[in-house]
Design an enzyme around this catalytic site. Structure first.
Site, PDB file in Angstrom:
ATOM      1  N   TYR A  93      34.004  11.201  18.258  1.00  0.00           N
ATOM      2  CA  TYR A  93      34.303  12.387  19.055  1.00  0.00           C
ATOM      3  C   TYR A  93      32.993  13.071  19.411  1.00  0.00           C
ATOM      4  CZ  TYR A  93      37.048  16.049  21.060  1.00  0.00           C
ATOM      5  OH  TYR A  93      37.576  16.932  21.963  1.00  0.00           O
ATOM      6  N   ARG A 146      36.128  18.898  33.874  1.00  0.00           N
ATOM      7  CA  ARG A 146      34.985  19.555  33.213  1.00  0.00           C
ATOM      8  C   ARG A 146      34.949  19.055  31.777  1.00  0.00           C
ATOM      9  NH1 ARG A 146      35.534  24.399  29.797  1.00  0.00           N
ATOM     10  NH2 ARG A 146      35.824  22.547  28.561  1.00  0.00           N
ATOM     11  N   LYS A 164      40.303  12.450  21.263  1.00  0.00           N
ATOM     12  CA  LYS A 164      41.104  13.513  20.690  1.00  0.00           C
ATOM     13  C   LYS A 164      42.330  12.950  19.962  1.00  0.00           C
ATOM     14  CE  LYS A 164      40.690  18.063  21.549  1.00  0.00           C
ATOM     15  NZ  LYS A 164      40.157  19.098  22.380  1.00  0.00           N
ATOM     16  N   GLU A 235      43.670  18.724  28.707  1.00  0.00           N
ATOM     17  CA  GLU A 235      42.313  18.651  28.171  1.00  0.00           C
ATOM     18  C   GLU A 235      41.256  18.650  29.280  1.00  0.00           C
ATOM     19  OE1 GLU A 235      41.478  18.550  24.957  1.00  0.00           O
ATOM     20  OE2 GLU A 235      39.349  18.119  25.226  1.00  0.00           O
ATOM     21  N   ASP A 236      40.310  19.570  29.159  1.00  0.00           N
ATOM     22  CA  ASP A 236      39.117  19.567  30.010  1.00  0.00           C
ATOM     23  C   ASP A 236      39.372  19.513  31.511  1.00  0.00           C
ATOM     24  OD1 ASP A 236      37.535  19.985  27.879  1.00  0.00           O
ATOM     25  OD2 ASP A 236      36.634  18.008  27.798  1.00  0.00           O
ATOM     26  N   ASP A 258      44.114  22.721  24.513  1.00  0.00           N
ATOM     27  CA  ASP A 258      43.253  22.911  23.344  1.00  0.00           C
ATOM     28  C   ASP A 258      41.956  23.642  23.685  1.00  0.00           C
ATOM     29  OD1 ASP A 258      42.604  22.461  20.544  1.00  0.00           O
ATOM     30  OD2 ASP A 258      40.998  21.231  21.376  1.00  0.00           O
ATOM     31  N   ASP A 259      41.410  23.417  24.893  1.00  0.00           N
ATOM     32  CA  ASP A 259      40.148  24.101  25.251  1.00  0.00           C
ATOM     33  C   ASP A 259      40.355  25.606  25.221  1.00  0.00           C
ATOM     34  OD1 ASP A 259      39.032  21.621  25.989  1.00  0.00           O
ATOM     35  OD2 ASP A 259      40.117  21.764  27.879  1.00  0.00           O
ATOM     36  N   ASN A 398      28.753  24.869  24.979  1.00  0.00           N
ATOM     37  CA  ASN A 398      28.392  23.462  24.752  1.00  0.00           C
ATOM     38  C   ASN A 398      27.730  22.917  26.016  1.00  0.00           C
ATOM     39  OD1 ASN A 398      29.595  23.084  22.189  1.00  0.00           O
ATOM     40  ND2 ASN A 398      31.609  23.008  23.153  1.00  0.00           N
TER      41      ASN A 398
HETATM   42  P1  NAD Z   1      33.459  29.517  32.835  1.00  0.00           P
HETATM   43  O1  NAD Z   1      32.595  28.933  33.898  1.00  0.00           O
HETATM   44  O2  NAD Z   1      34.905  29.725  33.089  1.00  0.00           O
HETATM   45  O3  NAD Z   1      32.849  30.951  32.416  1.00  0.00           O
HETATM   46  C1  NAD Z   1      31.500  31.231  32.271  1.00  0.00           C
HETATM   47  C2  NAD Z   1      31.326  32.742  32.240  1.00  0.00           C
HETATM   48  O4  NAD Z   1      29.981  33.046  31.910  1.00  0.00           O
HETATM   49  C3  NAD Z   1      31.608  33.441  33.562  1.00  0.00           C
HETATM   50  O5  NAD Z   1      32.363  34.593  33.314  1.00  0.00           O
HETATM   51  C4  NAD Z   1      30.236  33.851  34.067  1.00  0.00           C
HETATM   52  O6  NAD Z   1      30.260  35.034  34.843  1.00  0.00           O
HETATM   53  C5  NAD Z   1      29.527  34.081  32.760  1.00  0.00           C
HETATM   54  N1  NAD Z   1      28.067  34.018  32.889  1.00  0.00           N
HETATM   55  C6  NAD Z   1      27.327  33.105  33.548  1.00  0.00           C
HETATM   56  N2  NAD Z   1      26.023  33.419  33.437  1.00  0.00           N
HETATM   57  C7  NAD Z   1      25.947  34.530  32.692  1.00  0.00           C
HETATM   58  C8  NAD Z   1      24.882  35.337  32.261  1.00  0.00           C
HETATM   59  N3  NAD Z   1      23.625  35.043  32.570  1.00  0.00           N
HETATM   60  N4  NAD Z   1      25.169  36.411  31.495  1.00  0.00           N
HETATM   61  C9  NAD Z   1      26.442  36.726  31.182  1.00  0.00           C
HETATM   62  N5  NAD Z   1      27.494  35.999  31.585  1.00  0.00           N
HETATM   63  C10 NAD Z   1      27.245  34.915  32.334  1.00  0.00           C
HETATM   64  O7  NAD Z   1      33.242  28.596  31.572  1.00  0.00           O
HETATM   65  P2  NAD Z   1      34.220  28.435  30.296  1.00  0.00           P
HETATM   66  O8  NAD Z   1      35.221  27.376  30.568  1.00  0.00           O
HETATM   67  O9  NAD Z   1      34.671  29.795  29.898  1.00  0.00           O
HETATM   68  O10 NAD Z   1      33.218  27.826  29.222  1.00  0.00           O
HETATM   69  C11 NAD Z   1      32.107  28.579  28.790  1.00  0.00           C
HETATM   70  C12 NAD Z   1      31.401  27.817  27.709  1.00  0.00           C
HETATM   71  O11 NAD Z   1      32.248  27.768  26.566  1.00  0.00           O
HETATM   72  C13 NAD Z   1      31.060  26.359  28.069  1.00  0.00           C
HETATM   73  O12 NAD Z   1      29.720  26.096  27.732  1.00  0.00           O
HETATM   74  C14 NAD Z   1      31.955  25.551  27.206  1.00  0.00           C
HETATM   75  O13 NAD Z   1      31.306  24.373  26.762  1.00  0.00           O
HETATM   76  C15 NAD Z   1      32.196  26.485  26.049  1.00  0.00           C
HETATM   77  N6  NAD Z   1      33.427  26.118  25.389  1.00  0.00           N
HETATM   78  C16 NAD Z   1      33.322  25.801  24.099  1.00  0.00           C
HETATM   79  C17 NAD Z   1      34.395  25.356  23.420  1.00  0.00           C
HETATM   80  C18 NAD Z   1      34.252  25.036  21.966  1.00  0.00           C
HETATM   81  O14 NAD Z   1      35.065  24.401  21.387  1.00  0.00           O
HETATM   82  N7  NAD Z   1      33.194  25.476  21.348  1.00  0.00           N
HETATM   83  C19 NAD Z   1      35.619  25.229  24.061  1.00  0.00           C
HETATM   84  C20 NAD Z   1      35.744  25.589  25.392  1.00  0.00           C
HETATM   85  C21 NAD Z   1      34.614  26.026  26.051  1.00  0.00           C
END
Ligand code: NAD
Length: 546
Positions: A93, A146, A164, A235-236, A258-259, A398
């Site tokens: 994974y 994504r 998964k 997923e994604d 799940d995301d 991530n």
């Molecule tokens: P998204 O594109 O929907 O949202 C990104 C947000 O960040 C937007 O609101 C944008 O305005 C904001 N942003 C961008 N640049 C910025 C800055 N300089 N300052 C402040 N805010 C800023 O993305 P998402 O789907 O919400 O995912 C965000 C992150 O979360 C990704 O990197 C993803 O990998 C991570 N994520 C992690 C997990 C996990 O299991 N850890 C799960 C899902 C998503």
């Protein structure tokens, strides 16, 4: 071509035991001489797997080897994974699966799962019926929109669905024969793939809008008909698609994302365990998000539910959750906010300085979901340390390069005070003579157990309450000893034990809420155990197979 049954069994991953077939089985199925005479145990076979894995330096080659093992001997594969989850999960994974998806067109051996392209929209039932198992209960579906933080990977995203589902079986006990990975191919906007002769998906830009939604709707209708007990895990998909699809179906069928919901649950589990271990009430936590996208809303929504479950009014709960996006703090006077962002906009002065906002709002925790690597700079961490004795720092973006800060930065800039958990893994940090083990908000503590509870109870729906209950059950299993090492989640090597308890708690709630499709048993723990997949040659029944 005529085949004897033993020869077919050796080539069927579900029934193959390789060198572990007993003398009686070899006699009965006509396997004698097709294998070396010596009978081996599964433990000896695992030693061979480990030695062969050692020969590969690159994780991607280990991944390819393990996937081939899955196609050769399913029991040995799962037994290997669960023998040391902390070692093997990163190979099947994240993070390795990310590279596997990027390179899928090049490393492809035997395709696994179902590939449904938008061109086949009117033939989806036929495709689903081509799957050899007739009672599928669990599918992980992606459109590759994504993948992790790696962007649009098109049809190659099926690697995530496969990975998964491996976790559902190995870490949650969902029997693999009930699972099915699926990719919906609506094209890709990945230019590199569109130019790559080895990209195996549709060579066209993504189809969006109504045509895409109709494709998803046709898929949902078809899979409900072909596999009536199915639970669909989305997923994604890209953020907007993910939210829209989830909201379209969550109230009518057994489905979750799940995301959005799993990430939210594992983050919430972290905050619950921190509060418990710091002997602080959860209600006293205050959150400031950097990023106000799909991930942020999923987490914020679950925190809101937890605050309300713990006794706050919705208004009081909302006051504990603040958000910052690319244009600054979410405040009511902003005119650029989307409908779903308004709920978390406060009556406050605008600000485009995150570090200064910390001094004003005094959050106990900051959550990074902005995709901006390094956004939690030294000033941010120092300000968090100025307003908290133990600042909670959660950079969740991530992959690692997008993480808002590293574990080392958080510990150094907070002078060893930070309580840290991230989306991507970080190695332990030695600071001031003490070793800190950074937490990783790994959804693996949530979704396999949730899946097991859904599978065992034949649940009709997946509710946020079920995810919150899973989060609470995970948090309860973190010990003070773990916490002292910096851990806010249980040890990954204990995953099966943890999952069992989580599945039991969620199953209890499913029965209580009237959402189960089976009668409530006297003992839920025994009931879950009886349904659980255990990779063992002893329970493979070969009678009328393959
Ligand atoms: P998204 O594109 O929907 O949202 C990104 C947000 O960040 C937007 O609101 C944008 O305005 C904001 N942003 C961008 N640049 C910025 C800055 N300089 N300052 C402040 N805010 C800023 O993305 P998402 O789907 O919400 O995912 C965000 C992150 O979360 C990704 O990197 C993803 O990998 C991570 N994520 C992690 C997990 C996990 O299991 N850890 C799960 C899902 C998503």
């Amino acid at each position: 071509m005529e085949e004897n049954i033993g020869y077919s069994m050796l080539r069927n991953p579900r029934y193959n035991k390789g060198t572990a077939f007993t003398y009686e089985e070899r006699e009965k199925y006509g396997i004698k001489g097709l294998l070396p005479d010596k009978i081996e145990t599964i433990e000896t076979q695992i030693l061979r797997v480990e030695e062969q894995l050692e020969n590969f330096e690159k994780p991607i080659n280990k991944y390819i080897y393990l996937m081939q093992l899955l196609e050769t001997n399913e029991t040995l594969f799962f037994k290997t994974i669960i023998s040391e989850p902390a070692k093997f999960l990163p190979l099947v994974y994240t993070p390795t699966v990310g590279q596997a998806c990027q390179e899928l067109g090049h490393i492809l051996r035997r395709p696994r799962g179902l590939f449904i392209s938008i061109d086949q929209k009117d033939h989806i039932k036929e495709i689903l019926r081509n799957w050899p198992v007739k009672d599928v209960r669990f599918t992980v579906v992606t459109d590759g929109g994504r993948i992790l933080g790696l962007g649009d990977l098109g049809i190659n995203g099926i690697g995530i669905s496969i990975g998964k589902l491996i976790l559902y079986s190995s870490c949650g006990g969902v029997p693999p024969e009930y699972t099915l990975p699926i990719v919906l191919d609506a094209g890709t906007n990945n230019e590199e793939f569109l130019d790559d002769p080895l990209y195996p998906g549709l060579k066209r830009k993504r189809i969006r809008g109504k045509e895409f939604d109709d494709f998803v709707a046709a898929f949902v209708e078809a899979i409900q008909e072909v596999f009536p007990k199915i639970c669909i895990q989305w997923e994604d998909f890209t953020g907007v698609d993910a939210i829209r699809i989830l909201n379209s179906y969550r109230d009518n069928i057994c489905t979750f994302n799940d995301d959005i919901q799993g990430t939210a649950a594992i983050a919430t589990a972290g905050f619950i365990s921190i509060s418990r271990l710091m002997e602080k009430s959860f209600k006293d936590q205050r959150f400031l998000f950097m990023g106000a996208g799909a991930a942020a809303f999923g987490i914020a929504d679950m925190l809101l539910k937890k605050f309300i479950r713990d006794g706050l009014s919705e208004e009081e709960a909302l006051n504990q959750i603040w958000m910052f996006d690319v244009n600054g703090l979410l405040v009511k006077s902003r005119t650029d906010l989307a409908e779903h962002q308004l709920q978390f906009a406060h009556d406050s002065d605008p600000s485009d300085n995150f570090a200064e906002t910390i001094l004003k709002i005094k959050p106990t925790a900051i959550v990074g979901v902005s995709t901006v690597g390094g956004a939690f700079n030294s000033q941010v961490i120092e300000n968090m340390s100025a307003v908290n004795e133990r600042p909670i720092i959660f950079p969740y973006s991530n992959p690692t390069s997008h993480s808002e800060c590293t574990a080392e930065q958080a510990y150094i800039w907070s002078k060893g005070k930070a309580i840290f958990a991230s989306g991507s893994p970080f190695p332990p940090v030695l600071y001031d003579g003490k070793t800190f083990t950074p937490g990783q908000g790994n959804n693996v503590f949530i979704f396999p157990a949730l899946g097991m509870a859904i599978f065992a109870t034949e649940a009709k729906r997946v509710t946020d309450d079920m995810l919150l209950t899973a989060a609470e059950a995970v948090a309860e299993q973190v010990t003070q000893e773990d916490f002292e090492k910096g851990l806010i989640y249980p040890n990954v090597n204990d995953i099966l034990k943890v999952s069992m308890k989580v599945a039991e708690r969620v199953a209890e709630l499913i029965f209580e809420s009237g959402l189960a499709g089976v009668e409530k048993p006297n003992n839920i723990c025994d009931f879950i155990k009886s349904k659980m997949y255990v990779p063992s040659y002893d329970i493979i029944t070969c009678n009328n197979k393959p």
